[in-house]
Design an enzyme around this catalytic site. Structure first.
Site: not given
Ligand code: F6R
Length: 244
Positions: A138, A67
């Site tokens: 979430n 993403d």
């Molecule tokens: C980012 C992604 C998101 C993160 C998620 C957790 O490329 O795909 O789904 O993996 O928001 O973010 P963190 O690791 O910062 O807690």
């Protein structure tokens, strides 16, 4: 379940390394799906260490990131394109031409063709062999927020306010966090041959419990991974603390 994030990062890195070497022994390259955010930083540090100290080569790896914010300049500090260069791509021998990420600079009227082309690139590469995921509080995977369809593909999405708040630390406050993003879809992710989802810390414990033990529902996108044949959640003791 591992004791600490560092152990999980090492375990996942060893799996990535072994997949790269296995594919190389077949004379092929590995197609690797990658994530950004706080969670995979340890993984990328360990992959860089394996490259520098143990000769792990990324020359035959093709990478597809999940993403990107939209819109965002590729060189902006908060862009995921820049994150990947800083944390992994500029530190190993991967071919930049094989590093793919949805383009935060694509013109609005080119969004649909861009998303279709991203899907086509993944297919042309032979599909994703190994997909690395984090998980949002979430339950989102990639930026597939609750309610995302199991049939969804790469597309433009609205970010939940909870996601924008969680990621505000990367920006000058929540109002600066883009409201939109480009993300691979749930169906794109489920087509990967193998999936490794990482989750660290007590903050992730409730959502890990819902994703692993709760009903399969689009309200918790990560729960849809229960339908995949080869998906492993790699969590530290704190993130596992609400599993029954
Ligand atoms: C980012 C992604 C998101 C993160 C998620 C957790 O490329 O795909 O789904 O993996 O928001 O973010 P963190 O690791 O910062 O807690």
């Amino acid at each position: 379940i591992v004791a600490a994030p560092v152990d999980g990062a090492r375990w996942v890195a060893a799996e990535v390394a072994s997949a790269i070497r296995q594919r190389a022994s077949e004379g092929k390259g590995l197609v690797l799906g990658l994530a950004t955010g706080a969670t995979p930083r340890g993984l990328y540090n360990e992959l860089v260490r394996l490259h520098r100290e143990e000769g792990l080569s990324f020359q035959n790896v093709t990478a597809f990131n999940l993403d990107e914010y939209y819109p965002i300049e590729r060189d902006a500090l908060q862009s995921y394109a820049r994150f990947m260069r800083t944390h992994l791509f500029d530190r190993v021998d991967i071919d930049p031409a094989r590093c793919h990420i949805p383009d935060g600079e694509v013109a609005k009227d080119q969004l649909k063709p861009h998303c279709r082309a991203y899907e086509a690139l993944i297919e042309e590469a032979g599909g994703i062999d190994l997909q690395i995921l984090g998980i949002g509080n979430n339950g989102h995977i990639g930026f597939n927020e609750p309610g995302s369809s199991i049939h969804s593909r790469t597309r433009l999405v609205n970010l939940d306010i909870s996601t924008r708040l969680a990621n505000a630390y990367e920006f000058q406050g929540v109002s600066e966090v883009p409201r939109l993003a480009l993300t691979m879809g749930i169906a794109t992710i489920l087509r990967a041959r193998r999936i490794l989802l990482m989750g660290w810390g007590s903050q992730k414990a409730p959502v890990i419990q819902r994703a692993v033990e709760g009903p399969v529902t689009e309200s918790v996108p990560a729960s849809l991974l229960q339908q995949h044949d080869d998906c492993t959640f790699v969590v530290d003791a704190a993130a596992a603390s609400e599993l029954t």
